[in-house]
Design a protein around this motif. Structure first.
Motif, mmCIF file in Angstrom:
data_model
loop_
_atom_site.group_PDB
_atom_site.id
_atom_site.type_symbol
_atom_site.label_atom_id
_atom_site.label_comp_id
_atom_site.label_asym_id
_atom_site.label_seq_id
_atom_site.Cartn_x
_atom_site.Cartn_y
_atom_site.Cartn_z
ATOM 1 N N LEU A 263 -36.601 -29.827 -35.174
ATOM 2 C CA LEU A 263 -37.874 -29.149 -34.952
ATOM 3 C C LEU A 263 -38.712 -29.986 -34.003
ATOM 4 C CD1 LEU A 263 -39.830 -26.801 -35.844
ATOM 5 C CD2 LEU A 263 -40.733 -28.414 -37.545
ATOM 6 N N VAL A 264 -39.424 -29.310 -33.116
ATOM 7 C CA VAL A 264 -40.307 -29.977 -32.167
ATOM 8 C C VAL A 264 -41.745 -29.554 -32.453
ATOM 9 C CG1 VAL A 264 -40.877 -30.303 -29.728
ATOM 10 C CG2 VAL A 264 -38.481 -29.997 -30.424
ATOM 11 N N ALA A 266 -45.345 -29.758 -30.562
ATOM 12 C CA ALA A 266 -45.707 -30.073 -29.186
ATOM 13 C C ALA A 266 -46.873 -29.231 -28.687
ATOM 14 C CB ALA A 266 -44.493 -29.834 -28.275
ATOM 15 N N THR A 272 -42.613 -28.165 -21.249
ATOM 16 C CA THR A 272 -42.212 -28.195 -22.660
ATOM 17 C C THR A 272 -41.567 -26.878 -23.067
ATOM 18 O OG1 THR A 272 -43.938 -29.792 -23.247
ATOM 19 C CG2 THR A 272 -43.050 -28.418 -25.024
ATOM 20 N N LEU A 276 -37.675 -26.329 -24.202
ATOM 21 C CA LEU A 276 -37.353 -25.785 -25.530
ATOM 22 C C LEU A 276 -36.437 -24.574 -25.417
ATOM 23 C CD1 LEU A 276 -40.866 -25.927 -27.257
ATOM 24 C CD2 LEU A 276 -38.866 -27.309 -27.856
ATOM 25 N N ARG A 281 -34.424 -24.978 -29.056
ATOM 26 C CA ARG A 281 -34.967 -25.748 -30.177
ATOM 27 C C ARG A 281 -36.235 -25.074 -30.685
ATOM 28 N NH1 ARG A 281 -30.688 -27.202 -29.685
ATOM 29 N NH2 ARG A 281 -29.800 -29.288 -29.626
ATOM 30 N N ALA A 283 -39.903 -24.651 -32.535
ATOM 31 C CA ALA A 283 -41.059 -25.509 -32.343
ATOM 32 C C ALA A 283 -42.281 -24.986 -33.074
ATOM 33 C CB ALA A 283 -41.377 -25.633 -30.852
ATOM 34 N N LEU A 285 -46.101 -25.066 -31.931
ATOM 35 C CA LEU A 285 -46.834 -25.293 -30.692
ATOM 36 C C LEU A 285 -48.338 -25.311 -30.936
ATOM 37 C CD1 LEU A 285 -44.774 -22.879 -28.396
ATOM 38 C CD2 LEU A 285 -44.530 -25.369 -28.579
ATOM 39 N N ALA A 309 -40.679 -19.890 -32.110
ATOM 40 C CA ALA A 309 -41.732 -20.883 -32.319
ATOM 41 C C ALA A 309 -42.850 -20.278 -33.148
ATOM 42 C CB ALA A 309 -42.275 -21.388 -30.988
#
Length: 381
Positions: A263-264, A266, A272, A276, A281, A283, A285, A309
């Motif tokens: 998990l990101v 960001a 970015t 992603l 990936r 995320a 956000l 996301a």
């Protein structure tokens, strides 16, 4: 292989402008072309992006500070335009491509004066200030999103949806599967605020992770890119909360970190989002609220609508809200992997190739001066 030509790429010095410019430079050089970069002092020193590419610093100014500031900016841009025209006398570009940011303007203005073909690339879901300023003069407008706000209908005929190019190292992640996530295994979290960092992530994320159930929290392995003024406090907070975390102000191995992330968390900057979606990936956000024209919120809409996301406005980005969203995503490995696939489906893996094709198509015969070598950087700085 196509006929070798020269191209000038002009970009502001932030990662959002420089990364796609570097990806295009790599693709053009693979095709046998020569590339020169025009930017500001930040851009020509961007680590690891333009190795082997001749670089030039041009004055540009910024349209800020009222009438006096505008007058100063106009003088700087005019001086930059004159320097760019000197560069073009020897380098003789087949086309000049702008990537936004004020340093792109004098390079494009010089190309207009010399009748050199031009294009701009817009990384965000909202057409930026400089790109709006030159949209009526350029030959082509390359966009990263199917819908680009503030692009006037009369210019849509010369708009081309190519996507936002990413580095080869990130694009290679599309061939790697989403990392295996077992119910009791390590859960890797990547926290990044982009090339400029983000203080709010350093303040909220540690406390948010601390609110997770103990069993989940003990599985965490965090990699956190923080601003230099925030890193010591964030490191101390993670240690106090007994959360395993590695912190740095810059992540030179970001593609590898992204490869292993489950998990990101960001910002929603253009690079970015494109990384992603290239890697696939999921995320959480947090768009930068002060971004020009609120473009980060616009950037996040597509991947969020697709289910790749979750977007949290900064005003709502609290430790409790982060913990709630983390639990929704992190406690169901199948749902998280599904979100990764949805993020990947939003990607444009051929963006660099398609943008290079567009750039090559702009070429027109230019027979003004003999071809020569560009002057050294010092002559234009």
């Amino acid at each position: 292989m196509s006929r070798a030509r020269h191209f000038v790429l002009a970009a502001g010095g932030t990662g959002g402008h420089m990364v796609p410019a570097a990806a295009l430079a790599e693709e053009l050089m693979r095709r046998g072309h020569r590339v020169a970069l025009v930017s500001d002092e930040r851009g020509v020193r961007f680590p690891g992006l333009f190795d082997g590419v001749q670089t030039h610093v041009l004055p540009a100014g910024r349209l800020a500070g009222g009438p006096l500031g505008w007058a100063k900016a106009a003088r700087e841009m005019w001086r930059g335009r004159a320097m760019a025209r000197e560069l073009y006398k020897t380098f003789r570009p087949a086309a000049v491509i702008g990537f936004g940011g004020y340093p792109a303007f004098p390079a494009l203005a010089a190309a207009f004066a010399d009748k050199i073909p031009t294009a701009v690339h817009e990384q965000n879901a909202v057409l930026g200030r400089v790109n709006r300023l030159v949209a009526g003069r350029v030959d082509a407008i390359a966009t990263s999103y199917g819908k680009t706000e503030r692009l006037k209908p009369k210019y849509e005929a010369k708009a081309h949806h190519v996507g936002n190019p990413v580095r080869d190292a990130v694009l290679a992640l599309r061939t790697r599967p989403y990392p295996l996530l077992e119910e009791d295994g390590i859960f890797r979290v990547l926290v990044t605020g982009g090339s400029q960092g983000a203080s709010v992530l350093s303040k909220v994320v540690p406390d948010g992770l601390a609110m997770l159930p103990v069993a989940f929290r003990r599985r965490l392995q965090v990699t956190h890119q923080a601003r230099i003024e925030d890193i010591d406090a964030a490191r101390a907070k993670y240690a106090e909360l007994d959360i395993a975390a590695d912190l740095a102000t810059y992540l030179p191995d970001l593609p590898e970190q992204l490869a292993w992330a489950h998990l990101v968390i960001a910002r929603a900057g253009a690079s970015t989002i494109s990384e992603l979606t290239a890697a696939g990936r999921p995320a959480i956000l947090v768009p930068l609220p002060g971004a020009t024209d609120d473009h980060q919120t616009a950037n996040a809409r597509e991947i969020t609508a697709a289910g790749g996301a979750r977007t949290i406005p900064q005003t709502a980005f609290t430790p409790s809200e982060l913990a709630k969203q983390m639990q929704k995503l992190g406690l169901d490995p199948a749902a998280l992997e599904n979100a990764a696939g949805r993020a990947r489906a939003c990607g444009k893996p051929d963006a660099a190739r398609d943008l290079a094709d567009l750039v090559e198509s702009l070429d027109a015969p230019v027979a003004r001066l003999p071809v020569g070598s560009a002057k050294p950087k010092e002559a234009f700085a």
